[in-house]
Design a protein around this motif. Structure first.
Motif, PDB file in Angstrom:
ATOM      1  N   THR A  34      -0.181   0.174   7.630  1.00  0.00           N
ATOM      2  CA  THR A  34      -0.805   1.005   7.526  1.00  0.00           C
ATOM      3  C   THR A  34      -1.197   2.631   8.340  1.00  0.00           C
ATOM      4  N   VAL A  35      -2.292   2.731   9.607  1.00  0.00           N
ATOM      5  CA  VAL A  35      -1.838   3.227  10.671  1.00  0.00           C
ATOM      6  C   VAL A  35      -0.353   3.871  10.654  1.00  0.00           C
ATOM      7  N   VAL A  45      -9.230   9.164   2.639  1.00  0.00           N
ATOM      8  CA  VAL A  45      -9.366   8.844   1.810  1.00  0.00           C
ATOM      9  C   VAL A  45      -8.513   7.590   1.650  1.00  0.00           C
ATOM     10  N   ARG A  46      -7.327   7.664   1.433  1.00  0.00           N
ATOM     11  CA  ARG A  46      -5.644   7.067   1.493  1.00  0.00           C
ATOM     12  C   ARG A  46      -5.934   5.829   2.743  1.00  0.00           C
ATOM     13  N   VAL A  88      -7.410   0.202   3.607  1.00  0.00           N
ATOM     14  CA  VAL A  88      -7.982  -0.806   4.645  1.00  0.00           C
ATOM     15  C   VAL A  88      -9.010  -1.883   3.053  1.00  0.00           C
ATOM     16  N   VAL A  89     -10.137  -0.992   2.595  1.00  0.00           N
ATOM     17  CA  VAL A  89     -10.798  -1.503   1.645  1.00  0.00           C
ATOM     18  C   VAL A  89      -9.281  -2.641   0.248  1.00  0.00           C
ATOM     19  N   ALA A  90      -8.784  -2.151   0.576  1.00  0.00           N
ATOM     20  CA  ALA A  90      -7.773  -3.117  -0.442  1.00  0.00           C
ATOM     21  C   ALA A  90      -7.083  -4.833  -0.106  1.00  0.00           C
ATOM     22  N   ALA A  91      -6.578  -4.682   1.492  1.00  0.00           N
ATOM     23  CA  ALA A  91      -6.953  -5.323   1.993  1.00  0.00           C
ATOM     24  C   ALA A  91      -8.493  -6.487   2.068  1.00  0.00           C
ATOM     25  N   PHE A  92      -9.006  -6.027   1.821  1.00  0.00           N
ATOM     26  CA  PHE A  92      -9.953  -7.531   1.570  1.00  0.00           C
ATOM     27  C   PHE A  92     -10.227  -7.928  -0.282  1.00  0.00           C
ATOM     28  N   PRO A 129      -3.810  -5.113  -2.058  1.00  0.00           N
ATOM     29  CA  PRO A 129      -2.121  -5.275  -1.572  1.00  0.00           C
ATOM     30  C   PRO A 129      -1.425  -4.488  -2.492  1.00  0.00           C
ATOM     31  N   PHE A 130      -1.533  -5.783  -2.911  1.00  0.00           N
ATOM     32  CA  PHE A 130       0.090  -5.109  -4.880  1.00  0.00           C
ATOM     33  C   PHE A 130       0.106  -3.772  -5.264  1.00  0.00           C
TER      34      PHE A 130
END
Length: 96
Positions: free
Chosen positions: A58-59, A70-71, A76-80, A85-86
């Motif tokens: 991601t970095v 925001v992206r 990072v939120v998507a990983a939780f 992630p999909f």
């Protein structure tokens, strides 16, 4: 370089998302319903490694493609989130 970064991000997203789902849907029920904690120990370690790779990827994507904050926060939120992630990877792919 940018295309290979997208490819790597795509693969890492899939693997991290799949490991999270395996952890939630297979390993956790094995631990709590069948008293098999080793399933979480193994799957959790693999998922932790893939989660770290996902954050690094991601970095890298944020730097190469000049993502806005925001992206980055969304990634990072998507990983939780299960399937997060999909969904993120599909949005990135759709943008070209």
């Amino acid at each position: 370089m940018r295309k290979s970064a997208k490819t790597w991000f795509r693969w890492i997203s899939y693997l991290e998302g799949a490991s999270f789902l395996i952890l939630l849907c297979i390993a956790m029920p094995l631990k709590y319903m069948y008293d098999r904690p080793e399933a979480v120990a193994v799957t959790g370690g693999i998922h932790g490694f893939l989660f770290s790779l996902y954050l690094i990827a991601t970095v890298v994507m944020a730097v190469l493609f000049r993502w806005k904050i925001v992206r980055i926060a969304g990634a990072v939120v998507a990983a939780f989130l299960p399937f997060g992630p999909f969904v993120l990877e599909r949005r990135i792919k759709a943008e070209g």
